[in-house]
Design a protein around this motif. Structure first.
Motif, PDB file in Angstrom:
ATOM      1  N   ALA A 151      -5.874   0.576  -5.852  1.00 36.75           N
ATOM      2  CA  ALA A 151      -7.123   0.637  -5.096  1.00 36.75           C
ATOM      3  C   ALA A 151      -6.941   1.399  -3.795  1.00 36.75           C
ATOM      4  O   ALA A 151      -7.861   1.466  -2.985  1.00 36.75           O
ATOM      5  N   GLY A 152      -5.750   1.959  -3.570  1.00 38.20           N
ATOM      6  CA  GLY A 152      -5.531   2.768  -2.379  1.00 38.20           C
ATOM      7  C   GLY A 152      -5.151   1.978  -1.162  1.00 38.20           C
ATOM      8  O   GLY A 152      -5.230   2.481  -0.033  1.00 38.20           O
ATOM      9  N   LEU A 153      -4.781   0.719  -1.339  1.00 40.39           N
ATOM     10  CA  LEU A 153      -4.418  -0.089  -0.171  1.00 40.39           C
ATOM     11  C   LEU A 153      -2.895  -0.122  -0.031  1.00 40.39           C
ATOM     12  O   LEU A 153      -2.277  -1.171  -0.080  1.00 40.39           O
ATOM     13  N   VAL A 154      -2.302   1.034   0.145  1.00 41.26           N
ATOM     14  CA  VAL A 154      -0.835   1.113   0.171  1.00 41.26           C
ATOM     15  C   VAL A 154      -0.240   0.350   1.360  1.00 41.26           C
ATOM     16  O   VAL A 154       0.693  -0.438   1.167  1.00 41.26           O
ATOM     17  N   PRO A 155      -0.775   0.537   2.592  1.00 43.03           N
ATOM     18  CA  PRO A 155      -0.155  -0.193   3.708  1.00 43.03           C
ATOM     19  C   PRO A 155      -0.171  -1.696   3.485  1.00 43.03           C
ATOM     20  O   PRO A 155       0.817  -2.388   3.772  1.00 43.03           O
ATOM     21  N   LEU A 156      -1.264  -2.186   2.933  1.00 41.80           N
ATOM     22  CA  LEU A 156      -1.381  -3.616   2.670  1.00 41.80           C
ATOM     23  C   LEU A 156      -0.246  -4.059   1.752  1.00 41.80           C
ATOM     24  O   LEU A 156       0.434  -5.066   2.007  1.00 41.80           O
ATOM     25  N   ALA A 157      -0.024  -3.299   0.692  1.00 37.04           N
ATOM     26  CA  ALA A 157       1.017  -3.661  -0.258  1.00 37.04           C
ATOM     27  C   ALA A 157       2.386  -3.640   0.406  1.00 37.04           C
ATOM     28  O   ALA A 157       3.206  -4.540   0.203  1.00 37.04           O
ATOM     29  N   VAL A 158       2.595  -2.636   1.234  1.00 40.81           N
ATOM     30  CA  VAL A 158       3.918  -2.497   1.869  1.00 40.81           C
ATOM     31  C   VAL A 158       4.187  -3.690   2.791  1.00 40.81           C
ATOM     32  O   VAL A 158       5.246  -4.330   2.723  1.00 40.81           O
ATOM     33  N   ILE A 159       3.171  -4.009   3.628  1.00 35.78           N
ATOM     34  CA  ILE A 159       3.372  -5.138   4.546  1.00 35.78           C
ATOM     35  C   ILE A 159       3.567  -6.417   3.745  1.00 35.78           C
ATOM     36  O   ILE A 159       4.399  -7.266   4.076  1.00 35.78           O
ATOM     37  N   GLY A 160       2.817  -6.560   2.669  1.00 37.05           N
ATOM     38  CA  GLY A 160       2.942  -7.758   1.838  1.00 37.05           C
ATOM     39  C   GLY A 160       4.345  -7.895   1.284  1.00 37.05           C
ATOM     40  O   GLY A 160       4.941  -8.973   1.317  1.00 37.05           O
ATOM     41  N   ILE A 161       4.889  -6.789   0.801  1.00 38.25           N
ATOM     42  CA  ILE A 161       6.237  -6.845   0.234  1.00 38.25           C
ATOM     43  C   ILE A 161       7.239  -7.222   1.320  1.00 38.25           C
ATOM     44  O   ILE A 161       8.112  -8.079   1.120  1.00 38.25           O
ATOM     45  N   ALA A 162       7.072  -6.624   2.504  1.00 35.50           N
ATOM     46  CA  ALA A 162       7.999  -6.924   3.595  1.00 35.50           C
ATOM     47  C   ALA A 162       7.935  -8.404   3.946  1.00 35.50           C
ATOM     48  O   ALA A 162       8.965  -9.069   4.121  1.00 35.50           O
ATOM     49  N   ALA A 163       6.708  -8.924   4.021  1.00 33.34           N
ATOM     50  CA  ALA A 163       6.560 -10.319   4.421  1.00 33.34           C
ATOM     51  C   ALA A 163       7.112 -11.259   3.365  1.00 33.34           C
ATOM     52  O   ALA A 163       7.600 -12.347   3.679  1.00 33.34           O
ATOM     53  N   SER A 164       7.045 -10.841   2.093  1.00 34.06           N
ATOM     54  CA  SER A 164       7.552 -11.737   1.056  1.00 34.06           C
ATOM     55  C   SER A 164       9.062 -11.882   1.170  1.00 34.06           C
ATOM     56  O   SER A 164       9.634 -12.877   0.718  1.00 34.06           O
ATOM     57  N   VAL A 165       9.690 -10.897   1.819  1.00 33.19           N
ATOM     58  CA  VAL A 165      11.128 -11.030   2.052  1.00 33.19           C
ATOM     59  C   VAL A 165      11.397 -12.154   3.048  1.00 33.19           C
ATOM     60  O   VAL A 165      12.301 -12.969   2.870  1.00 33.19           O
ATOM     61  N   ILE A 166      10.544 -12.235   4.113  1.00 29.70           N
ATOM     62  CA  ILE A 166      10.707 -13.327   5.069  1.00 29.70           C
ATOM     63  C   ILE A 166      10.533 -14.655   4.341  1.00 29.70           C
ATOM     64  O   ILE A 166      11.281 -15.606   4.533  1.00 29.70           O
ATOM     65  N   GLY A 167       9.532 -14.686   3.463  1.00 30.86           N
ATOM     66  CA  GLY A 167       9.253 -15.921   2.743  1.00 30.86           C
ATOM     67  C   GLY A 167      10.443 -16.351   1.909  1.00 30.86           C
ATOM     68  O   GLY A 167      10.719 -17.544   1.784  1.00 30.86           O
ATOM     69  N   ALA A 168      11.131 -15.367   1.356  1.00 27.29           N
ATOM     70  CA  ALA A 168      12.263 -15.699   0.489  1.00 27.29           C
ATOM     71  C   ALA A 168      13.290 -16.529   1.244  1.00 27.29           C
ATOM     72  O   ALA A 168      13.982 -17.353   0.649  1.00 27.29           O
ATOM     73  N   PHE A 169      13.346 -16.348   2.572  1.00 31.21           N
ATOM     74  CA  PHE A 169      14.344 -17.037   3.381  1.00 31.21           C
ATOM     75  C   PHE A 169      14.314 -18.544   3.170  1.00 31.21           C
ATOM     76  O   PHE A 169      15.303 -19.178   2.855  1.00 31.21           O
ATOM     77  N   TYR A 170      13.131 -19.139   3.317  1.00 35.60           N
ATOM     78  CA  TYR A 170      13.117 -20.605   3.256  1.00 35.60           C
ATOM     79  C   TYR A 170      13.152 -21.122   1.828  1.00 35.60           C
ATOM     80  O   TYR A 170      13.599 -22.224   1.574  1.00 35.60           O
ATOM     81  N   TYR A 171      12.699 -20.293   0.888  1.00 32.80           N
ATOM     82  CA  TYR A 171      12.831 -20.744  -0.497  1.00 32.80           C
ATOM     83  C   TYR A 171      14.310 -20.840  -0.854  1.00 32.80           C
ATOM     84  O   TYR A 171      14.762 -21.761  -1.527  1.00 32.80           O
TER      85      TYR A 171
END
Lengths: 351, 206, 487
Positions: free
Chosen positions: C406-426
């Motif tokens: 849908a052309g929302l590349v920045p959104l996807a990029v930030i989402g991927i980056a943030a999911s890395v932070i999330g991985a920390f506590y999991y």
């Protein structure tokens, strides 16, 4: 009446205004007179049941007793307790009195003899009678005294509880009559029982509702056996404890006007209002208003009769009766009656 | 003329009692002013020809909700000084909400230009017959077009009732105050009393 | 409109209503002894309602033929999919409850009845195509939820959770109603189709405000940032089975509702709401990830995890395409399975006295005392973190894919980056369970029902579950297509 005043040369708006005022006075004054005599009747009936004589000193047969009492309270000093909340203390009896009178606006005394023939008449009465609790609650709170306050709390809970089942009973009647207009409700009762008896009471489904309505109207007007708000053995005189003089008298007048209203409602909703008891031509020669007053007086007699014979309820019994017996019962009857009317095609075919 | 007088009377009273509701020092007075505001609003409804809504407003809000409200406020010992302290603290939030409501009002007035509302289907094909009284129209709509929503609203009330019972009902272990009316009524003198004629000095065995 | 047709279309709801009323009678007359029976019957009723929903999904129902009651409610494929998910989650939550409440002698037959009515509310929510139906469904669900949250009424935390949820929920309902009244005022209709039609020409300022208020109210219900503040407190305070319920079924319903409001009612004005949704998505992902780091209580941590996941779900919505909606549903399904599993696993941790354990200290070295539960938790946490072979990874891929398309590349990029932070506590979870000294506190717990649900959830997210993704994807595609009229 508006036409009459118009014929005197007033324009329509003035004529309407004067006619309405005249109508209000025509209802209010006879009502006050009726209250005075109804109090006398009340006392006479209790006396008779207790094998006493009752008031018989002032005037012939004690006929002027109520006026003597009225004069007495009128000449008393109005005492406002120093700790009371003055404004509300004074307004409370006025509210009770006004509300008691206001409800009469939609009561038809005979065919067409009604101040405001509005199409939500019964709903109006329900609305107005739900206001009457404020007079009591405000008095109890403003007195700043323990017993009146207890009484106010009791009154609030009691009146709300019984209003619920009264509402459902009204729904039953309205379902059968097909209107909220009191005149139409009375007309719907013409020849209701086998084409002869005028009145909804002659109906197996509505008769139990009348019984519940009668008992609920005792509770709604705080008459014995539900007079817990002024239970003199527990609460001195309940919410009226701190009141004296005219303020006290206003409560008295309002209370009896409410009782008469409930008697009138019993008449209008279940006993054919101004119609004669039986749908038989010679009985229609008697004016409708006579029938109406006779029936209302009969119900007033029943109110006094109950008062003279039945002991007071305990508060938990009162609540139990209201919530656990009357409410489910009236709900079931709404269900049964609407089901019956639907099954017999009373409403015509649904679109 | 009379309508105009009545309108201005009711409208002024609604606004005045609304202002007094928030201005009074005593919370009970506030509730009473609020009730007056409801009552006058009902008057305005009557003037609009919506007598059914007006009566419902009085029966439901004035007759039941406000009574309970008054009941609670009278029982509580509300300390106004404490409330005023909170008033200062929450003032910015209050102003923010007030601004939002003001914006809503402005928008609402603007919405007058969007044209009249349609009461039937989206296309207005099923608009109700306005010849009947509004009590009949409301009934007809509630039980035909809006039957689903209406009945579901009933379910919400049922859930509220279940919730209130679940959270507050306690099975009383004692039987104090419990009364079996049938049992009491059925009792007769033969079972309840005993005739004894003791001789002097013998006493009665219980 | 033929009423028989209308009633025919809402048969699942009718089944739930009828069985709810019957079960209420059984509950009222049977007393606490009937709890078990009522629970079983409620689950059966949900199953029956679910099986009645399947045809709509299988046929890909949609359009005017699926509309009932003058377009107030729609039994289309989208609602059918959401309903199936909701019913399945509700059955799971019914199964785990008796064990938990039985322990505290607090099991009451009203619990399953309330769950049933809450589910009915959700069922109405997901099929609502009119603002009034929407609100009624939402309130039916919320009211039951408030009561459920404080179901352990003698526990002060449970009571607090209930009160907090109620007060904030009422506020959110108020905001939602404001928005709805504005929308109604400016479009002249409450039906979604009508609102859509009224806005083809463009969005008026008033309707834009209405849209914002509606979305804010709905954001509360799906606990998206900035309306998430109630979530950790309520999730922690509420009894664990109820928390499980909150984290799964109502979330599905609220997300489905939001999607329908955004894509159907305001579908022609996607640009207007896309920024709001993107903001909420990013804020949820980041706040959820950062907030979880400092938490010691497992339920609180899972609450932040749920906020975090809502962010990913909203990315799918932000795409505003059929693929996006499909990805959103896919992620939602995965999320339900994962949170159901992880909450049940937490529920199964009990010490010798039978008290529930809820903190990190309690689960130190869990792998040696409860190897089975630890293994399942390991898999679930890896899946939540989005580690490749597990289902959670595929769900994230789907969502990001849709966003990029849908052309929302920045959104996807930030989402991927943030999911890395999330991985920390999991992964902290895994570290505590596997690499710390065993404290041996968690020794007991877990009935057959708990084990069954935990194992099913674990299997579904395991690489084995990958075999199902093709079928699931087909279903989400059908369902999502139902949301886009005329595509």
């Amino acid at each position: 009446m508006t036409e009459f005043f118009q014929s005197l040369g007033m324009n329509y708006e003035w004529a309407w205004f004067v006619a309405t005022i005249a109508g209000i006075l025509l209802i209010a004054f006879p009502l006050m007179l009726a209250v005075a005599y109804v109090i006398l009747i009340d006392r006479k009936v209790w006396a008779a049941i207790n094998l006493r004589k009752g008031p018989n000193v002032v005037g012939p047969f004690g006929l002027l007793q109520s006026f003597a009492d009225g004069l007495k309270v009128f000449l008393q000093e109005t005492i406002i307790p120093s700790a009371a909340n003055k404004g509300i203390f004074i307004i409370a009896p006025i509210i009770t009195f006004t509300v008691a009178l206001a409800a009469w606006a939609v009561v038809p005394f005979a065919d067409g003899v009604v101040l405001a023939d509005i199409n939500v008449g019964l709903l109006y009465i329900l609305a107005i009678s739900s206001l009457s609790v404020y007079g009591v609650v405000m008095a109890g709170w403003a007195s700043n005294s323990k017993y009146p306050f207890f009484s106010a709390m009791r009154a609030a809970a009691q009146m709300i509880s019984y209003e619920v089942s009264i509402g459902f009973i009204l729904v039953c009647v309205v379902l059968w009559a097909g209107s909220w207009n009191l005149t139409e409700i009375v007309e719907a009762q013409r020849g209701h029982g086998f084409g002869i008896v005028n009145g909804f009471y002659f109906n197996l489904l509505l008769f139990p509702m009348w019984v519940v309505f009668f008992i609920s109207s005792l509770a709604e007007t705080q008459r014995v056996p539900f007079d817990l708000t002024e239970a003199e053995s527990e609460l001195v005189a309940g919410y009226q404890t701190e009141y004296s003089s005219m303020a006290f008298a206003l409560y008295w007048l309002g209370e009896y006007a409410n009782i008469l209203l409930m008697c009138a409602l019993n008449t209008l909703l279940f006993f054919g209002g101004w119609l004669p008891p039986v749908d038989w031509a010679p009985l229609y020669w008697v004016p409708g208003i006579i029938w109406f007053l006779l029936k209302t007086l009969f119900f007033f007699f029943m109110f006094s009769w109950v008062m003279a014979t039945v002991p007071r309820y305990r508060y938990d019994q009162l609540m139990r009766l209201g919530w656990k017996i009357f409410l489910p019962m009236s709900l079931i009857f709404v269900f049964v009656i609407s089901g019956y009317l639907m099954a017999t095609g009373h409403f015509g075919n649904p679109a | 003329m009379i309508q105009a007088i009545a309108f201005y009377l009711f409208a002024t009273m609604v606004i005045a009692s609304g202002v007094l509701t928030i201005m009074s020092r005593n919370p009970v007075h506030s509730v009473l002013w609020l009730i007056l505001a409801f009552f006058n609003a009902a008057g305005l409804m009557v003037l609009l020809g919506a007598e059914f809504i007006a009566m419902l407003l009085v029966v439901v809000y004035v007759g039941a909700v406000a009574v309970l409200f008054l009941f609670v406020v009278m029982m509580l010992d509300v300390d106004m000084a404490e409330l005023r302290a909170g008033f200062i603290k929450n003032f910015p939030l209050g102003i923010a909400i007030a601004l939002v409501l003001l914006a809503e009002l402005v928008l609402g007035i603007g919405a007058l230009g969007a044209g009249p509302l349609e009461l039937g289907t989206a296309s207005g094909a099923n608009a109700p017959n306005l010849a009947n009284s509004n009590i009949e129209n409301i009934g007809a709509l509630l039980y035909s077009k809006y039957i689903f929503v209406f009945e579901a609203a009933g379910l919400i009330l049922l859930v509220a009732m279940i919730g209130a019972i679940v959270l507050t009902h306690r099975d009383l272990k004692t039987t104090r105050g419990h009364q079996n009316i049938t049992k009491q009524v059925r009792r007769n003198p033969k079972e309840a009393t005993q005739m004894k004629q003791p001789t002097v000095g013998e006493g009665v065995e219980l | 409109m033929d009423y028989a047709t209308s009633f025919g279309l809402i048969i699942p709801e009718l089944v739930l209503t009828g069985s709810g009323l019957v079960l209420l009678m059984i509950a009222a007359f049977g007393g606490e002894k009937a709890s078990r029976l009522v629970s079983i019957l409620a689950a059966v009723a949900l199953g029956a309602a679910g099986s009645l929903t399947i045809p709509a999904l299988a046929n890909g129902a949609g359009g005017d033929a699926s509309m009932a009651f003058y377009g107030q409610i729609s039994a289309d494929a989208f609602s059918a999919f959401a309903k199936l998910l909701v019913y399945a989650a509700a059955i799971g939550c019914l199964m785990i409850a008796p064990g938990f409440f039985g322990q505290r002698r607090a099991m009451k037959p009203e619990y399953p009845v309330l769950v049933l009515f809450a589910t009915l509310g959700m069922s109405i929510m997901v099929s609502a195509t009119d603002l009034m139906t929407l609100y009624i469904g939402l309130e039916l669900n919320s009211l039951a939820a408030y009561v459920l949250a404080s179901f352990l009424r003698n526990d002060s935390r449970s009571a607090e959770a209930g009160l907090k949820y109620f007060v904030l929920g009422a506020l959110a309902s108020g905001i939602l109603l404001y928005g709805m009244s504005l929308t109604y005022g400016f479009t002249g209709t409450t039906s979604f189709a009508g609102i859509r039609a009224a806005q083809e020409a463009g969005l008026s300022t008033g309707a834009l405000f209405g849209l914002i208020f509606v979305l804010a109210g709905l954001a509360f219900k799906i606990s998206a940032v900035p309306f998430h503040m109630w979530t950790p407190d309520v999730y922690q305070g509420a009894p664990t089975p109820v928390t499980t319920f909150f984290a799964t079924a109502p979330k599905v319903a609220a997300v489905a509702l939001t999607a329908r409001v955004a894509l159907d009612a305001f579908g022609s004005q996607a640009d207007a709401w896309r920024q709001i949704v993107i903001f909420a998505a990013l804020a949820s992902i980041i706040v959820g990830a950062l907030g979880a780091i400092g938490q010691n209580n497992l339920k609180r941590l899972l609450a932040y995890s749920s906020i975090n996941n809502v962010g990913f779900i909203l990315i799918g919505l932000a795409a505003a395409t059929v693929e996006g909606a499909s990805a959103m549903l896919f992620y939602l399904t995965t999320y339900v399975v994962m949170s159901l599993g992880s909450f049940v696993a937490v529920l199964m941790l009990r010490n010798g006295e039978g008290e529930n354990l809820e903190t990190f200290e309690d689960i130190a070295g869990l792998s040696s005392t409860r190897p089975g539960v630890a293994l399942c938790l390991l898999a679930l946490m890896f899946s939540l973190a989005g580690i490749p072979p597990l289902l959670g990874f595929w769900a994230k891929v789907e969502v990001f894919n849709a966003a990029i398309q849908a052309g929302l590349v920045p959104l996807a990029v930030i989402g991927i980056a943030a999911s890395v932070i999330g991985a920390f506590y999991y992964i902290k979870f895994v570290k505590v369970m596997y690499f710390e000294e065993p404290v041996g506190r968690a020794t007991k717990g877990g009935s057959a029902a708990h084990w069954a649900i935990l194992i099913i959830c674990t299997l579904l997210i395991s690489p084995l579950g990958f075999l199902l993704t093709r079928g699931l994807q087909a279903m989400t595609d059908t369902a999502a297509a139902g949301l886009f009229p005329g595509v």
